[in-house]
Design a protein around this motif. Structure first.
Motif, PDB file in Angstrom:
ATOM      1  N   SER A 205      -1.018   3.051   3.026  1.00 14.35           N
ATOM      2  CA  SER A 205      -1.952   3.767   3.703  1.00 14.35           C
ATOM      3  C   SER A 205      -2.866   4.388   2.767  1.00 14.35           C
ATOM      4  N   LYS A 206      -4.033   4.979   3.188  1.00 13.77           N
ATOM      5  CA  LYS A 206      -5.062   5.608   2.320  1.00 13.77           C
ATOM      6  C   LYS A 206      -4.687   6.824   1.658  1.00 13.77           C
TER       7      LYS A 206
ATOM      8  N   ASN B 125      -2.122  -2.722  -1.513  1.00 14.39           N
ATOM      9  CA  ASN B 125      -3.004  -2.867  -0.378  1.00 14.39           C
ATOM     10  C   ASN B 125      -2.153  -2.796   1.033  1.00 14.39           C
TER      11      ASN B 125
ATOM     12  N   SER C  33       4.859   0.343   3.543  1.00 13.00           N
ATOM     13  CA  SER C  33       4.310   1.658   3.747  1.00 13.00           C
ATOM     14  C   SER C  33       5.315   2.534   4.279  1.00 13.00           C
TER      15      SER C  33
ATOM     16  N   ASP D 244      -3.657  14.052   7.078  1.00 15.90           N
ATOM     17  CA  ASP D 244      -5.214  14.140   7.497  1.00 15.90           C
ATOM     18  C   ASP D 244      -5.902  15.580   7.426  1.00 15.90           C
TER      19      ASP D 244
ATOM     20  N   GLN E 183      -2.330   5.684  -1.175  1.00 24.12           N
ATOM     21  CA  GLN E 183      -3.160   5.171  -2.260  1.00 24.12           C
ATOM     22  C   GLN E 183      -3.606   6.234  -3.094  1.00 24.12           C
ATOM     23  N   LYS E 184      -4.095   7.278  -2.560  1.00 18.90           N
ATOM     24  CA  LYS E 184      -4.423   8.111  -3.303  1.00 18.90           C
ATOM     25  C   LYS E 184      -3.521   9.073  -4.047  1.00 18.90           C
TER      26      LYS E 184
ATOM     27  N   ASP F  32     -10.304   0.818  -8.312  1.00 19.72           N
ATOM     28  CA  ASP F  32     -10.143   2.193  -7.959  1.00 19.72           C
ATOM     29  C   ASP F  32      -9.148   3.105  -8.749  1.00 19.72           C
TER      30      ASP F  32
END
Ligand code: HDE
Length: 683
Positions: free
Chosen positions: A466-467, A463, A532, A679, A470-471, A503
């Motif tokens: 960053s996104k 958690n 992170s 991004d 995590q991916k 997930d």
């Protein structure tokens, strides 16, 4: 190079390097001799009975040469076999004597020579560099009070609690015993079987599946001592500490697809990067930090500080920066230095001590034991790279390959014949004195209940990412578990990591074609932004651009390349052939790579410049390289006339710059500092 000059004093020979000088053998201008010092007259033809006859026993030179060759290899390290070392110095930022009597930390500006070895863990000595793995990070400080080894990893926790499980863990991660497959990879049944049967591994597996396991460079990793150690001051006051290394270039990673391709294109990618950086004078720098915990705060947290599967969040216990390591010299000889260096967490100096962490205790036995088999006996401390810079005096004698010639009649303590020398030193005289910790308890094979929570910090780690991080982590899980053959192992993994985040479990289940488990109620507690890599230092320095161009390229790029280089960026020109490439004007640049040898996975960014003379092959390679760099989220720069290589949609994506102005240098540097553009939509 300017950079090199600025750091010149760093390369002035330190005490350790001077000591090593005595052992150097330089062949320039010398006759060849046997190992007995006899001059050799013929080294290409063995001694024969007649020109077509048998080789004869008299040929002592042949026999000596061949015997030595036959014995050239020593056993590789059972773990951390693949490694790369460098010499350097440590500079203390301050007087830390309030916390520790460690002499190398006793005054501001004090410089201590050192040797550092980075490694992967699972692969054998010839394996590739950019595999998914933890990286070892061992530093031998040659201090004025003896050698101190800080033997760390680039991840702050470990798979197991107790040293006794280490052989099991290593057997599980190494290639499987029946077919010796796979090399240097955790993506196989026995690893995941071990993990799911030993759930204390949950937190470390999260790190191993994260971007940390595929560093961009050994110069861009954080390091962690993992265990809780003690620092003790002159008054005997002890505090708990954890060690950290923080790279000045920040912590950055590759992407998995890229890492796998690099292993084919250049299996020495990290080794080469470290070597080249030092040769160019771009000396890697890392700050040393400590987290300090007062003795009375030992039980302050909801985890046990003796549990090596737990970290101390930096937001709870800040990292105090205490000095800097600069790696400024490559080894002269890989075997003599990098291969023979022998580290041991038990090599400590006054002021640094151990705790009862059961993993650390196991290590305190293992390291000497492993050197005995690897380096062939008890005198490995006499090998030049392992020798302290201070003199050694004791009553230990003999053994294989003894180098010292001990003088005198006595080799025992206490003696009268030699005035009882060498004598022991009191703590005031610098003698090592173990911290007097009170220990009591039953003799028992058990572990404290306080080690039992395996998931809270695994959840915190996930958690805190960053996104995109995590991916990447979820994709790594799916990749690895898809490589397992056993459905039981796959199911167990899905179940286990459903305790961390649904997930993760969902993605693995979908990848391997098994049912998605029910979502569990998971309490997300503390987040630690320090975990992170998004929050790391950023720098364009030493970043590597591949500039692809052909004959007749626009002359303005000669100056741009020069300018980039003088800002501290590396630019390598790739073209249809090596050597001079003519521009549209008078100027030329030198190509160092060709379409056959270069590839964008080996670079941080791609600059497509093109040129007047370019054939179909050049065009199609350029397009391929462009897509590759784009998919790996790298900065992509395009000369205006090359912009048609990309569809409009891609040109609008972050990190894509079409060079339509005269001065783009600031933008280029900023984009390089950014490392990757997560991004970006790549499909
Ligand atoms: Fe090691 N480890 N280790 N380890 N380790 C070795 O020693 C061991 C652990 C680490 O560049 C071996 O000389 C046990 C944690 C590094 O030469 C061996 C346990 C951490 C290196 C050994 C651990 C490390 C080693 C193999 C569990 C991070 C490479 C060759 C109790 C803090 C040093 C050698 C170099 C090497 C044992 C766990 C770091 C077999 C028994 C945790 C960086 O002795």
């Amino acid at each position: 190079m300017d950079n090199k000059k600025a750091s010149k004093k760093d390369v002035d020979k330190n005490l350790k390097q001077k000591q090593l000088e005595n052992h150097k053998v330089i062949n320039d201008g010398e006759f060849m001799t046997t190992n007995q010092g006899l001059k050799v007259s013929e080294d290409e033809m063995s001694l024969k009975a007649g020109t077509r006859g048998p080789t004869i026993m008299d040929d002592f030179h042949f026999r000596e040469k061949m015997t030595h060759f036959d014995h050239e290899r020593i056993p590789e390290r059972i773990v951390h076999a693949r490694g790369q070392g460098a010499h350097g110095i440590f500079e203390s930022y301050q007087d830390l004597s309030e916390i520790t009597m460690a002499d190398f930390l006793s005054e501001k500006g004090k410089r201590t020579p050192l040797f550092c070895r980075f490694s992967t863990v699972a692969g054998s000595r010839g394996s590739a560099d950019t595999v998914r793995d933890a990286r070892g990070w061992a530093v031998k400080f040659y201090t004025q009070k003896g050698n101190y080894d800080l033997v760390s990893n680039n991840m702050p926790v470990f798979f197991i609690h107790d040293g006794i499980k280490f052989p099991d863990f290593v057997h599980a991660v190494k290639p499987e015993p029946h077919n010796e497959i796979p090399q240097a990879a955790s993506a196989h049944d026995t690893f995941w079987d071990f993990i799911t049967q030993n759930q204390e591994a949950a937190h470390m597996v999260m790190w191993a599946m994260s971007d940390r396991a595929i560093p961009r460079s050994l110069r861009m990793m954080e390091g962690f001592g993992v265990h809780t150690y003690r620092m003790v001051n002159k008054q005997g006051k002890s505090r708990f500490v954890k060690f950290h290394w923080k790279p000045l270039l920040g912590t950055h990673s590759l992407v998995w697809d890229e890492a796998q391709k690099i292993n084919g294109k250049n299996p020495d990618f990290h080794r080469q990067d470290l070597w080249d950086s030092i040769e160019m004078g771009n000396y890697p720098e890392y700050e040393l930090g400590i987290q300090i915990l007062e003795n009375e705060d030992e039980f302050k947290f909801d985890f046990d500080i003796l549990d090596a599967t737990k970290l101390w969040p930096e937001e709870l216990v800040p990292v105090k920066i205490i000095g800097k390591m600069i790696l400024n010299k490559n080894p002269d000889n890989f075997f003599a230095e990098t291969e023979q260096v022998a580290f041991h967490p038990g090599h400590v100096v006054p002021g640094i001590d151990f705790t009862n962490d059961p993993l650390l205790q196991g290590r305190l036995f293992s390291y000497t034991d492993t050197q005995l088999i690897r380096l062939g006996g008890p005198n490995f401390h006499e090998i030049p790279i392992n020798r302290p810079i201070v003199a050694i005096h004791n009553n230990q004698r003999d053994g294989y390959n003894r180098q010292d010639i001990n003088i005198g009649q006595t080799s025992y303590h206490r003696n009268g014949l030699n005035g009882n020398y060498p004598r022991t030193a009191s703590p005031e005289e610098g003698g090592y004195h173990h911290y007097e910790e009170k220990v009591e308890g039953y003799k028992i094979r058990a572990r404290s209940d306080s080690f039992d929570d395996h998931f809270t910090q695994a959840i915190m780690f996930y958690n805190s990412l960053s996104k995109p991080e995590q991916k990447h982590l979820r994709d790594a899980f799916s990749f690895e578990v898809s490589k397992c053959k056993s459905e039981m192992v796959q199911k167990n993994t899905i179940e286990m990591f459903n305790n961390v985040d649904h997930d993760i479990a969902r993605d693995i289940a979908m990848a391997v074609g098994l049912p998605v488990p029910k979502k569990k109620e998971i309490k997300v507690g503390l987040k630690s932004p320090a975990l992170s890599q998004e929050n790391t230092r950023k720098s364009y320095k030493t970043r590597k651009i591949m500039a692809i161009l052909s004959e007749g390229f626009d002359e303005k790029y000669v100056d741009l390349i020069k300018e980039l280089k003088s800002s501290g960026v590396q630019v390598e020109v790739l073209s249809t052939h090596l050597g001079e490439i003519k521009s549209s004007g008078e100027k030329t640049v030198k190509a160092e790579q060709t379409l056959l040898t270069g590839h964008p996975v080996l670079y941080d960014a791609l600059y497509v410049i093109g040129g007047k003379k370019q054939d179909k092959e050049f065009e199609s390679k350029t397009e391929e390289f462009l897509m590759e760099a784009f998919k790996h989220y790298k900065p992509v720069f395009l000369a205006k006339e090359k912009s048609s290589l990309f569809k409009k949609a891609k040109l609008g994506e972050p990190g894509v710059l079409v060079d339509d102005t005269e001065n783009n240098i600031e933008k280029i540097l900023e984009m390089l500092s950014n490392h990757r553009f997560w991004d970006r939509k790549i499909y």
